[in-house]
Design a protein around this motif. Structure first.
Motif, PDB file in Angstrom:
ATOM      1  N   ASP A  66      32.694  41.113  38.159  1.00 52.92           N
ATOM      2  CA  ASP A  66      32.151  39.660  38.359  1.00 52.92           C
ATOM      3  C   ASP A  66      33.041  38.849  39.374  1.00 52.92           C
ATOM      4  O   ASP A  66      32.739  37.830  39.397  1.00 52.92           O
ATOM      5  CB  ASP A  66      32.497  39.199  37.024  1.00 52.92           C
ATOM      6  N   ARG A  74      40.785  34.428  35.702  1.00 48.45           N
ATOM      7  CA  ARG A  74      39.279  35.088  36.149  1.00 48.45           C
ATOM      8  C   ARG A  74      38.642  34.102  37.624  1.00 48.45           C
ATOM      9  O   ARG A  74      38.738  32.812  37.170  1.00 48.45           O
ATOM     10  CB  ARG A  74      38.172  35.316  35.326  1.00 48.45           C
ATOM     11  N   LYS A  77      35.542  34.086  40.512  1.00 50.96           N
ATOM     12  CA  LYS A  77      34.207  34.537  40.896  1.00 50.96           C
ATOM     13  C   LYS A  77      34.609  35.505  42.200  1.00 50.96           C
ATOM     14  O   LYS A  77      35.867  35.091  42.820  1.00 50.96           O
ATOM     15  CB  LYS A  77      33.115  33.604  41.258  1.00 50.96           C
ATOM     16  N   GLU A 110      36.414  31.141  43.219  1.00 50.68           N
ATOM     17  CA  GLU A 110      36.345  29.889  42.145  1.00 50.68           C
ATOM     18  C   GLU A 110      36.784  30.532  41.046  1.00 50.68           C
ATOM     19  O   GLU A 110      36.534  31.525  40.375  1.00 50.68           O
ATOM     20  CB  GLU A 110      34.671  29.642  42.065  1.00 50.68           C
ATOM     21  N   THR A 138      36.862  30.900  37.007  1.00 50.86           N
ATOM     22  CA  THR A 138      36.012  30.875  35.809  1.00 50.86           C
ATOM     23  C   THR A 138      37.020  30.774  34.787  1.00 50.86           C
ATOM     24  O   THR A 138      36.406  30.245  33.542  1.00 50.86           O
ATOM     25  CB  THR A 138      35.108  31.997  35.891  1.00 50.86           C
ATOM     26  N   ARG A 139      38.184  31.161  34.650  1.00 48.75           N
ATOM     27  CA  ARG A 139      38.917  31.046  33.593  1.00 48.75           C
ATOM     28  C   ARG A 139      40.373  30.920  33.823  1.00 48.75           C
ATOM     29  O   ARG A 139      40.728  31.430  34.758  1.00 48.75           O
ATOM     30  CB  ARG A 139      38.706  32.214  32.778  1.00 48.75           C
TER      31      ARG A 139
END
Ligand code: FES
Length: 161
Positions: free
Chosen positions: A107, A117, A119, A123, A125-126
Motif C-alpha cells: 500500500d 503508514r 501511501k 501521505e 494514513t496512520r
C-alpha cells in the motif's frame, strides 16, 4: 682579647640558600615548566577535523524492469524512486516521526519503529508520523536520474524521463 672569626668557606661547602630564595626559585622553575609543557601541549593538540559533508546528490539508472508505479530503492539510500506515465519522482523514506527508515509494502510504506503508514505518494494514513514523507528534487539527463536528498520539492512534482 680573642676575636672569633668565621673561617673562610670552602668552595666545596657552598653557602646554604635561604628558604625564601629557595621558594622563589622553585616557584619560578614551576612556572617555567608549566609554560613549557602548556606550549608543547598546545602544539600537539589535534587539528580541527572539519570534513566536507558528503554530497546528498547521487545519480542512478532506473532498472529496465521497474514497473510503472513501483518503488525502486537504491542500495544504501533512504529514497524511493518511482516512474510512471507522468514522469519520475523520488520520496524520502525517512519517517517524519522519529527518523526510522520506512519499508515499502503493497500500500505504500510502513515504519517498523512505531507503525506509521504512508501511501506511495508519502501521505500519512496512520500515525504517529505528523507529516507526509517529503518529495525530493529529481532531474533526469542522459537516461540517468539525479536525486538530491538535501532538497525537497512540493508533493506531486514529477520530471519527464
Ligand atoms: S519513527 Fe516512524 S513511526 Fe516513529
Amino acid at each position: 682579647m680573642t676575636t672569633k672569626s668565621t673561617p673562610p668557606r670552602s668552595r666545596l661547602d657552598p653557602e646554604a640558600v635561604p628558604r625564601r630564595d629557595w621558594l622563589g626559585l622553585s616557584s619560578l622553575w614551576t612556572m617555567g615548566a608549566a609554560l613549557l609543557f602548556g606550549t608543547i601541549g598546545m602544539l600537539k593538540l589535534p587539528k580541527a577535523a572539519v570534513l566536507a559533508s558528503p554530497s546528498k546528490k547521487f545519480r542512478i539508472a532506473l532498472p529496465e524492469t521497474l514497473a510503472l508505479g513501483e518503488a525502486f530503492i537504491p542500495p544504501g539510500r533512504a529514497v524511493a524512486v518511482f516512474r510512471d506515465a507522468e514522469g519520475v519522482h523520488a520520496v524520502s523514506t525517512i519517517c517524519t516521526h522519529l527518523g526510522c527508515v520506512v519499508k515499502p509494502n503493497p500500500d505504500g510504506f510502513e515504519c517498523p519503529c512505531h507503525g506509521s503508514r504512508f501511501k506511495a505518494d508519502g501521505e500519512v494514513t496512520r500515525g504517529p508520523a505528523p507529516q507526509p514523507l517529503p518529495w525530493l528534487k529529481v532531474s533526469v539527463s542522459g537516461g540517468l536520474v539525479t536525486i538530491d536528498e538535501g532538497a525537497t520539492v512540493p508533493a506531486g512534482t514529477k520530471v519527464q524521463a
